[in-house]
Design a protein around this motif. Sequence first.
Motif, PDB file in Angstrom:
ATOM      1  N   GLU A  91       0.830  -1.196   0.000  1.00  0.00           N
ATOM      2  CA  GLU A  91       0.000   0.000   0.000  1.00  0.00           C
ATOM      3  C   GLU A  91       0.872   1.255   0.000  1.00  0.00           C
ATOM      4  O   GLU A  91       2.012   1.204   0.472  1.00  0.00           O
ATOM      5  CB  GLU A  91      -0.923  -0.009   1.231  1.00  0.00           C
ATOM      6  CG  GLU A  91      -2.047  -1.036   1.140  1.00  0.00           C
ATOM      7  CD  GLU A  91      -3.026  -0.773  -0.013  1.00  0.00           C
ATOM      8  OE1 GLU A  91      -3.092   0.372  -0.507  1.00  0.00           O
ATOM      9  OE2 GLU A  91      -3.697  -1.719  -0.417  1.00  0.00           O
ATOM     10  N   PRO A  92       0.379   2.367  -0.509  1.00  0.00           N
ATOM     11  CA  PRO A  92      -0.940   2.572  -1.108  1.00  0.00           C
ATOM     12  C   PRO A  92      -0.951   2.208  -2.600  1.00  0.00           C
ATOM     13  O   PRO A  92      -0.337   2.904  -3.404  1.00  0.00           O
ATOM     14  CB  PRO A  92      -1.182   4.073  -0.929  1.00  0.00           C
ATOM     15  CG  PRO A  92       0.204   4.672  -0.934  1.00  0.00           C
ATOM     16  CD  PRO A  92       1.147   3.621  -0.422  1.00  0.00           C
ATOM     17  N   VAL A  93      -1.610   1.112  -2.939  1.00  0.00           N
ATOM     18  CA  VAL A  93      -1.602   0.619  -4.316  1.00  0.00           C
ATOM     19  C   VAL A  93      -2.216   1.642  -5.271  1.00  0.00           C
ATOM     20  O   VAL A  93      -1.677   1.938  -6.334  1.00  0.00           O
ATOM     21  CB  VAL A  93      -2.346  -0.733  -4.419  1.00  0.00           C
ATOM     22  CG1 VAL A  93      -2.446  -1.180  -5.871  1.00  0.00           C
ATOM     23  CG2 VAL A  93      -1.630  -1.795  -3.598  1.00  0.00           C
ATOM     24  N   ARG A  94      -3.357   2.204  -4.867  1.00  0.00           N
ATOM     25  CA  ARG A  94      -4.030   3.173  -5.726  1.00  0.00           C
ATOM     26  C   ARG A  94      -3.112   4.365  -6.019  1.00  0.00           C
ATOM     27  O   ARG A  94      -2.918   4.747  -7.180  1.00  0.00           O
ATOM     28  CB  ARG A  94      -5.313   3.652  -5.039  1.00  0.00           C
ATOM     29  CG  ARG A  94      -6.088   4.602  -5.912  1.00  0.00           C
ATOM     30  CD  ARG A  94      -7.315   5.219  -5.259  1.00  0.00           C
ATOM     31  NE  ARG A  94      -8.011   5.937  -6.309  1.00  0.00           N
ATOM     32  CZ  ARG A  94      -9.093   5.503  -6.916  1.00  0.00           C
ATOM     33  NH1 ARG A  94      -9.663   4.383  -6.550  1.00  0.00           N
ATOM     34  NH2 ARG A  94      -9.631   6.198  -7.899  1.00  0.00           N
ATOM     35  N   ASP A  95      -2.541   4.910  -4.965  1.00  0.00           N
ATOM     36  CA  ASP A  95      -1.663   6.082  -5.138  1.00  0.00           C
ATOM     37  C   ASP A  95      -0.457   5.746  -6.014  1.00  0.00           C
ATOM     38  O   ASP A  95       0.012   6.573  -6.797  1.00  0.00           O
ATOM     39  CB  ASP A  95      -1.153   6.591  -3.782  1.00  0.00           C
ATOM     40  CG  ASP A  95      -2.284   7.161  -2.943  1.00  0.00           C
ATOM     41  OD1 ASP A  95      -3.409   7.299  -3.469  1.00  0.00           O
ATOM     42  OD2 ASP A  95      -2.046   7.439  -1.751  1.00  0.00           O
ATOM     43  N   LYS A  96       0.051   4.541  -5.850  1.00  0.00           N
ATOM     44  CA  LYS A  96       1.231   4.164  -6.642  1.00  0.00           C
ATOM     45  C   LYS A  96       0.899   4.133  -8.135  1.00  0.00           C
ATOM     46  O   LYS A  96       1.627   4.691  -8.953  1.00  0.00           O
ATOM     47  CB  LYS A  96       1.767   2.796  -6.188  1.00  0.00           C
ATOM     48  CG  LYS A  96       2.519   2.869  -4.866  1.00  0.00           C
ATOM     49  CD  LYS A  96       2.998   1.497  -4.418  1.00  0.00           C
ATOM     50  CE  LYS A  96       3.779   1.624  -3.112  1.00  0.00           C
ATOM     51  NZ  LYS A  96       4.030   0.318  -2.486  1.00  0.00           N
ATOM     52  N   PHE A  97      -0.196   3.470  -8.487  1.00  0.00           N
ATOM     53  CA  PHE A  97      -0.562   3.430  -9.912  1.00  0.00           C
ATOM     54  C   PHE A  97      -0.897   4.836 -10.425  1.00  0.00           C
ATOM     55  O   PHE A  97      -0.560   5.178 -11.564  1.00  0.00           O
ATOM     56  CB  PHE A  97      -1.715   2.448 -10.168  1.00  0.00           C
ATOM     57  CG  PHE A  97      -1.250   1.025 -10.380  1.00  0.00           C
ATOM     58  CD1 PHE A  97      -0.793   0.616 -11.632  1.00  0.00           C
ATOM     59  CD2 PHE A  97      -1.249   0.111  -9.342  1.00  0.00           C
ATOM     60  CE1 PHE A  97      -0.348  -0.688 -11.847  1.00  0.00           C
ATOM     61  CE2 PHE A  97      -0.809  -1.195  -9.544  1.00  0.00           C
ATOM     62  CZ  PHE A  97      -0.354  -1.599 -10.795  1.00  0.00           C
ATOM     63  N   GLU A  98      -1.552   5.633  -9.596  1.00  0.00           N
ATOM     64  CA  GLU A  98      -1.858   7.006 -10.034  1.00  0.00           C
ATOM     65  C   GLU A  98      -0.579   7.802 -10.246  1.00  0.00           C
ATOM     66  O   GLU A  98      -0.460   8.579 -11.192  1.00  0.00           O
ATOM     67  CB  GLU A  98      -2.794   7.687  -9.033  1.00  0.00           C
ATOM     68  CG  GLU A  98      -4.218   7.172  -9.205  1.00  0.00           C
ATOM     69  CD  GLU A  98      -5.218   7.771  -8.214  1.00  0.00           C
ATOM     70  OE1 GLU A  98      -6.429   7.593  -8.442  1.00  0.00           O
ATOM     71  OE2 GLU A  98      -4.783   8.390  -7.216  1.00  0.00           O
ATOM     72  N   ALA A  99       0.396   7.560  -9.369  1.00  0.00           N
ATOM     73  CA  ALA A  99       1.678   8.260  -9.524  1.00  0.00           C
ATOM     74  C   ALA A  99       2.386   7.832 -10.805  1.00  0.00           C
ATOM     75  O   ALA A  99       3.176   8.596 -11.362  1.00  0.00           O
ATOM     76  CB  ALA A  99       2.567   7.989  -8.309  1.00  0.00           C
ATOM     77  N   PHE A 100       2.098   6.622 -11.266  1.00  0.00           N
ATOM     78  CA  PHE A 100       2.660   6.138 -12.537  1.00  0.00           C
ATOM     79  C   PHE A 100       1.793   6.548 -13.729  1.00  0.00           C
ATOM     80  O   PHE A 100       1.949   6.009 -14.825  1.00  0.00           O
ATOM     81  CB  PHE A 100       2.807   4.605 -12.499  1.00  0.00           C
ATOM     82  CG  PHE A 100       4.071   4.126 -11.813  1.00  0.00           C
ATOM     83  CD1 PHE A 100       4.179   4.153 -10.435  1.00  0.00           C
ATOM     84  CD2 PHE A 100       5.145   3.665 -12.548  1.00  0.00           C
ATOM     85  CE1 PHE A 100       5.347   3.718  -9.798  1.00  0.00           C
ATOM     86  CE2 PHE A 100       6.311   3.224 -11.927  1.00  0.00           C
ATOM     87  CZ  PHE A 100       6.407   3.256 -10.546  1.00  0.00           C
ATOM     88  N   ASN A 101       0.854   7.458 -13.479  1.00  0.00           N
ATOM     89  CA  ASN A 101      -0.021   7.993 -14.543  1.00  0.00           C
ATOM     90  C   ASN A 101      -0.976   6.961 -15.143  1.00  0.00           C
ATOM     91  O   ASN A 101      -1.186   6.913 -16.354  1.00  0.00           O
ATOM     92  CB  ASN A 101       0.805   8.660 -15.655  1.00  0.00           C
ATOM     93  CG  ASN A 101       1.507   9.901 -15.146  1.00  0.00           C
ATOM     94  OD1 ASN A 101       0.921  10.682 -14.392  1.00  0.00           O
ATOM     95  ND2 ASN A 101       2.763  10.067 -15.504  1.00  0.00           N
ATOM     96  N   TRP A 102      -1.503   6.133 -14.271  1.00  0.00           N
ATOM     97  CA  TRP A 102      -2.572   5.230 -14.665  1.00  0.00           C
ATOM     98  C   TRP A 102      -3.903   5.784 -14.138  1.00  0.00           C
ATOM     99  O   TRP A 102      -3.930   6.472 -13.120  1.00  0.00           O
ATOM    100  CB  TRP A 102      -2.391   3.835 -14.053  1.00  0.00           C
ATOM    101  CG  TRP A 102      -1.309   2.996 -14.659  1.00  0.00           C
ATOM    102  CD1 TRP A 102       0.013   3.313 -14.787  1.00  0.00           C
ATOM    103  CD2 TRP A 102      -1.461   1.674 -15.189  1.00  0.00           C
ATOM    104  NE1 TRP A 102       0.694   2.263 -15.373  1.00  0.00           N
ATOM    105  CE2 TRP A 102      -0.194   1.244 -15.626  1.00  0.00           C
ATOM    106  CE3 TRP A 102      -2.546   0.809 -15.332  1.00  0.00           C
ATOM    107  CZ2 TRP A 102       0.019  -0.020 -16.201  1.00  0.00           C
ATOM    108  CZ3 TRP A 102      -2.325  -0.443 -15.900  1.00  0.00           C
ATOM    109  CH2 TRP A 102      -1.060  -0.836 -16.335  1.00  0.00           C
TER     110      TRP A 102
END
Lengths: 280, 321
Positions: A196-207
């Motif tokens: 975690e935070p999985v959501r934030d990580k993918f968002e930070a990768f521009n997903w």
Amino acid sequence: MNPHQFDIDTLTHTAKEIRGDILRMLEKAGSGHTAGPLGMADIFTALYFNILNHSPEDPLWEERDRVVLSNGHICPVLYSTLARAGYFDLEELKTLRAFGSRLQGHPNRLDLPGIETSAASLGQGLSISVGMALAARLDDEDHKIYALMSDGELQEGSSWEAANAASKWQLDNLIAIVDRNNIQIDGQTEDIFPIEPVRDKFEAFNWTVLEINGNDMAHILQVIESALEMKGQPVCIIAHTTPGKGVSFMEDKHEWHGIAPNRMELMEGLAELGLEEVAY
Amino acid sequence: MKLAPNLFTNPEMKATRAGFGEGMTALGEADENIVALCADLSGSLKLGDFISKWPDRFFQSGVAEQNMVNMAVGLALSGKIPFATSFGVFMPMRTLDQIRISVCYNNANVKLAASHTGISVGPDGATHQALEDIAVMRVLPKMKVIVPADANETKKATISAAKISGPVYLRFGRQNAPVYTTEDTPFEIGKINRLRDGKDVAIVACGVMVYESLLAAEELSKNGIEASVLNCHTIKPIDAETLIEVAKECGAVVTAEEHQKIGGMGSAVAEVLVESENVPMELIGIEDRFGESGESGELMEKYGLTSANIVKSVRKILKRK
């Protein structure tokens, strides 16, 4: 177009049958992974019986949507789904993990129709999916690539190399579905090696990130359909699933990650699912 | 033997990797399914021409080799013929798992092309000198392993690799080296190219050591020893038939490669001969150690990768015949 187009009731019923197959296959094989396949049965059913553009009679049809199963160890759910969708005979499910079987302990593309890639070593499927998405774009083809991943494999650095690549090329023909069931072999993911935070990580990768209850059929359909309309970025669907879903004594127990049920546990499981208490 | 007439006088000097760049341009023109990937070393891999001609078919993969190899797998499973490229120490060495499961077990039509292999990488030192890659690649089921001898042969090997289905590993060097094969020199994957005939000893080599072997054979000839020289550019599948034939003819085999002795081309030759024509052998290669910084020539000298050392090994083996 999906060749089945099941409605929600039929999908729910099919997912239950698939859970029964999974338990029977694993009991017969005497080894394998139980919790993950049960947890992902609803998503596999939704994909193959409602969402995917595919052709069981012509598994290599060029326009098909691709499902890349990265965490190959949950293959019992893939095998059962493929058999029920018409890729091969249901009888063959009885041969899981047996000598001479096409249903290898982990999927082998060269053995079985419907397998897009051989897989098992974690952290590889998303990269392969990125390559497929690039090829589709190069050929101006409209099919989608679904990368099915576990949450545990987000511990592999290579998963994040792939996440970066998907956003570099803004692959909006790629949908990653992360099975967020919170368990891995040794325990809870957040105890073993927090992701975690999985959501934030993918968002930070521009997903673009969406979340679903991965065991709620209506919700699964609604969110995947909305993901198909999104443009400009790859989409990650964090699917919150219950590992062992449908069999109370297996649910949310990491102990059931990598073991198979015995005969008594099989019968209890089938009874809970309301299925015929018959072993393979 | 169809080799350049200026073979021993003033051959053109060119790195094998330059031949790769030329091969990729030729392939790019011939087949739109050819695509290239590179992990931030596209200049070193001589891909500039390919990239400028077909920018859409080049995927700059950054310093992320594991992802690059598997993107190549995804492209291959979609009908493309991808060439994934880097330095040997990064790919294949960093990406063995991806190559084993996703490339080889899948039998994906992926070509892996590595430059800057061997001790002759020079000043960059041990970290950058891939000396284990032949061993690691040839042990994988379905993988083919090719080490071209010069830039011309590298171009041919690159084009040939695209024409066969399935995984191929191509190994190149950084430094300029003599170009002595010509348009007419035969090249066929899996077929040893016999460059010189002699009855006393067979020298089997790959990569830059083929030229050193030719020099050694000339030197030996002055002293009445006639050596066969075999360019074993394909280490897998190895040309067992030719190896057995020359072993019978010559009765002694010396191998030479710019790689660890353990598991390399010499080992592959020994695996064939020990089961059929068990003649005395001498293996020249790196002796189970890492390299170091230095100029290419200095390192080749120190580690015994020279024609002089081949001559020495031949003299030694003749006493064992």
